[in-house]
Scaffold this active site. Structure first.
Site, PDB file in Angstrom:
ATOM      1  N   ASP A   1     -19.444  31.035 -57.454  1.00 51.15           N
ATOM      2  CA  ASP A   1     -18.284  31.041 -58.360  1.00 51.15           C
ATOM      3  C   ASP A   1     -17.000  31.070 -57.519  1.00 51.15           C
ATOM      4  OD1 ASP A   1     -17.030  31.192 -60.848  1.00 51.15           O
ATOM      5  OD2 ASP A   1     -17.038  33.391 -60.863  1.00 51.15           O
ATOM      6  N   HIS A   2     -16.076  30.193 -57.823  1.00 44.40           N
ATOM      7  CA  HIS A   2     -14.771  30.153 -57.136  1.00 44.40           C
ATOM      8  C   HIS A   2     -14.858  30.104 -55.611  1.00 44.40           C
ATOM      9  CE1 HIS A   2     -12.381  30.556 -60.760  1.00 44.40           C
ATOM     10  NE2 HIS A   2     -13.229  31.477 -61.175  1.00 44.40           N
TER      11      HIS A   2
ATOM     12  N   GLU B   1     -12.195  22.341 -60.144  1.00 39.42           N
ATOM     13  CA  GLU B   1     -11.230  22.792 -61.167  1.00 39.42           C
ATOM     14  C   GLU B   1      -9.949  21.977 -61.079  1.00 39.42           C
ATOM     15  OE1 GLU B   1     -10.870  27.054 -61.891  1.00 39.42           O
ATOM     16  OE2 GLU B   1      -8.696  26.876 -62.088  1.00 39.42           O
TER      17      GLU B   1
ATOM     18  N   HIS C   1      -8.721  34.864 -66.589  1.00 39.10           N
ATOM     19  CA  HIS C   1      -9.679  35.871 -66.121  1.00 39.10           C
ATOM     20  C   HIS C   1      -9.245  37.285 -66.503  1.00 39.10           C
ATOM     21  CE1 HIS C   1     -10.630  32.453 -63.381  1.00 39.10           C
ATOM     22  NE2 HIS C   1     -11.844  32.804 -63.757  1.00 39.10           N
TER      23      HIS C   1
ATOM     24  N   HIS D   1     -13.764  28.692 -67.799  1.00 35.83           N
ATOM     25  CA  HIS D   1     -13.680  29.989 -67.094  1.00 35.83           C
ATOM     26  C   HIS D   1     -12.909  30.970 -67.972  1.00 35.83           C
ATOM     27  CE1 HIS D   1     -14.898  29.160 -62.814  1.00 35.83           C
ATOM     28  NE2 HIS D   1     -15.020  27.974 -63.385  1.00 35.83           N
ATOM     29  N   GLY D   2     -12.948  32.228 -67.574  1.00 36.08           N
ATOM     30  CA  GLY D   2     -12.143  33.229 -68.281  1.00 36.08           C
ATOM     31  C   GLY D   2     -12.504  33.315 -69.748  1.00 36.08           C
ATOM     32  N   ALA D   3     -13.820  33.282 -70.040  1.00 35.89           N
ATOM     33  CA  ALA D   3     -14.250  33.131 -71.436  1.00 35.89           C
ATOM     34  C   ALA D   3     -14.850  34.403 -72.031  1.00 35.89           C
ATOM     35  CB  ALA D   3     -15.235  31.965 -71.527  1.00 35.89           C
TER      36      ALA D   3
ATOM     37  N   ASP E   1     -17.881  37.255 -67.206  1.00 34.99           N
ATOM     38  CA  ASP E   1     -17.987  38.351 -66.249  1.00 34.99           C
ATOM     39  C   ASP E   1     -17.446  39.641 -66.869  1.00 34.99           C
ATOM     40  OD1 ASP E   1     -18.171  39.999 -64.100  1.00 34.99           O
ATOM     41  OD2 ASP E   1     -16.881  38.865 -62.761  1.00 34.99           O
ATOM     42  N   SER E   2     -16.197  39.604 -67.326  1.00 37.69           N
ATOM     43  CA  SER E   2     -15.565  40.846 -67.819  1.00 37.69           C
ATOM     44  C   SER E   2     -16.370  41.509 -68.930  1.00 37.69           C
ATOM     45  CB  SER E   2     -14.150  40.551 -68.324  1.00 37.69           C
ATOM     46  OG  SER E   2     -13.360  40.072 -67.265  1.00 37.69           O
TER      47      SER E   2
HETATM   48  O1  G3H Z   1     -13.469  34.693 -61.835  1.00 29.30           O
HETATM   49  C1  G3H Z   1     -13.711  35.719 -61.215  1.00 29.30           C
HETATM   50  C2  G3H Z   1     -14.949  36.466 -61.522  1.00 29.30           C
HETATM   51  O2  G3H Z   1     -14.757  37.317 -62.610  1.00 29.30           O
HETATM   52  C3  G3H Z   1     -15.420  37.181 -60.289  1.00 29.30           C
HETATM   53  O3  G3H Z   1     -14.675  38.328 -60.052  1.00 29.30           O
HETATM   54  O4  G3H Z   1     -14.062  38.167 -57.639  1.00 29.30           O
HETATM   55  O5  G3H Z   1     -14.071  40.365 -58.832  1.00 29.30           O
HETATM   56  O6  G3H Z   1     -16.224  39.204 -58.260  1.00 29.30           O
HETATM   57  P1  G3H Z   1     -14.762  39.061 -58.629  1.00 29.30           P
HETATM   58  P1  13P Z   2     -13.906  36.552 -67.586  1.00 28.27           P
HETATM   59  O1  13P Z   2     -13.018  37.438 -66.772  1.00 28.27           O
HETATM   60  O2  13P Z   2     -13.228  36.134 -68.834  1.00 28.27           O
HETATM   61  O3  13P Z   2     -15.238  37.115 -67.813  1.00 28.27           O
HETATM   62  O4  13P Z   2     -14.109  35.184 -66.734  1.00 28.27           O
HETATM   63  C1  13P Z   2     -15.127  35.086 -65.774  1.00 28.27           C
HETATM   64  C2  13P Z   2     -15.042  33.846 -64.962  1.00 28.27           C
HETATM   65  O5  13P Z   2     -14.382  32.879 -65.292  1.00 28.27           O
HETATM   66  C3  13P Z   2     -15.841  33.806 -63.735  1.00 28.27           C
HETATM   67  O6  13P Z   2     -15.618  32.648 -63.014  1.00 28.27           O
HETATM   68 ZN    ZN Z   3     -13.612  31.903 -63.151  1.00 27.32          ZN
END
Ligand code: G3H
Ligand code: 13P
Ligand code: ZN
Length: 309
Positions: free
Chosen positions: A82-83, A134, A180, A211-213, A256-257
């Site tokens: 991821d990212h 992206e 996010h 993302h950010g969903a 993720d969140s």
């Molecule tokens: O988009 C970011 C994800 O929520 C990952 O977060 O870099 O804190 O592991 P993190």
């Molecule tokens: P959230 O913070 O909305 O869960 O987004 C996660 C994300 O996009 C991870 O790449």
């Molecule tokens: Zn993301």
């Protein structure tokens, strides 16, 4: 079943009008909760690991945990970076056995984004690894890259065709108003479905990523608030908007969140109600169960990818 890349699962999702969940993982309990939900719902699954997760858990540990889950589950699971913010990080993940990577060069210029993304694709494709890129920038925190709300930029649909053709990417993350973290909207939630519609017209049958969903479910905010936490004003993307996006060209939805909140809500509640407990298994077991129930709910009611194996 060995790990798979995301090519076939996202294509099927497009055709079936659903999305595959891409869940961020950092530890054993999260992985177990997510995978057991996918087993029960017979859902394809993407487990994704950020650079921060790799630093926290040590890539060797995370990979071994995910391999154990794959062995146990017999599901098509993709292991996704991821990212990835550089070519070198993507190469290192591919060499470590990831089956899919995201190169996030969206903070560079359009030409530089194309150059870096193309380079990753050239390394990944001969190794049977799929690549997500992206275009446009999301507000919030993307790993170590922090983009402020003012700095975010919606994806420009007039650029997507050229970007995909020149890079050869397999999927594209776009910015339509998600961000996010847990503070996504100051006022009413709003997504630019018109941009999504326009992008999908220009890229027929091409998988789009959101993302950010996370939806930042009010019941978790409440449990956290009532048990010593502070999450005032937290707001996410309404689930019906995600369902609508999944029926359109969005084939991968990143969460993720919401997992973090489900996990934390269970731990806060447990410790508050049981002040004498000090064995981590006593509070990690309900945290794992909360993650499982949340992921089952997402699979069935938001993503629509249940019974798609
Ligand atoms: O988009 C970011 C994800 O929520 C990952 O977060 O870099 O804190 O592991 P993190
Ligand atoms: P959230 O913070 O909305 O869960 O987004 C996660 C994300 O996009 C991870 O790449
Ligand atoms: Zn993301």
């Amino acid at each position: 079943m060995p790990l798979v890349n995301t090519k076939e699962m996202l294509q099927k999702a497009y055709e079936g009008g659903y999305a595959v969940g891409a869940f961020n993982v950092n530890n054993m309990e999260m992985i177990q909760g997510i995978v057991s939900a996918a087993i029960e719902e017979r859902a394809p699954l993407i487990l994704q690991v950020s650079n921060g997760a790799r630093k926290y858990a040590n890539p060797i540990y995370l990979k071994a945990l995910i391999e154990s889950a794959v062995k146990e589950s017999n599901l098509p699971i993709a292991l996704h970076l991821d990212h990835g913010d550089s070519y070198e990080l993507c190469v290192s993940a591919i060499d470590d056995g990831f089956t899919s990577v995201m190169i996030d060069a969206s903070h560079h210029s359009f030409e530089e984004n194309i150059r870096i993304t193309r380079k990753v694709v050239e390394y990944a494709h001969p190794r049977n690894v799929t690549v997500e890129a992206e275009l446009g920038r999301l507000a919030g925190i993307e790993d170590d890259i922090c983009v402020s709300e003012n700095d975010s930029a919606f994806t420009d649909p007039s650029q997507v065709q050229e970007f995909v053709e020149r890079t050869g990417v397999d999927s594209l993350a776009i910015a339509i108003g998600t961000s996010h973290g847990v503070y996504k909207f100051k006022s009413e939630p709003k997504l630019r479905f018109d941009i999504l519609e326009e992008v999908s017209k220009r890229l027929p049958y091409f998988p789009i990523v959101l993302h950010g969903a996370s939806s930042v479910l009010p019941e978790y905010v409440e449990i956290i608030q009532n048990n010593g936490g502070a999450m005032k004003g937290a707001k996410g993307v309404p689930e019906e908007m995600l369902r609508k996006a999944a029926k359109m060209a969005v084939c991968k939805i990143n969460i993720d969140s919401d997992l973090r909140m489900a996990f934390t809500a269970a731990i806060r509640k447990h410790l508050f109600e049981n002040p004498s407990h000090f064995d981590p298994r006593q509070y990690l077991a309900p945290a794992r169960e909360n993650v499982k129930q949340l992921v089952k709910h997402k699979i069935k009611n938001v993503l629509g990818c249940n019974n798609k194996i």
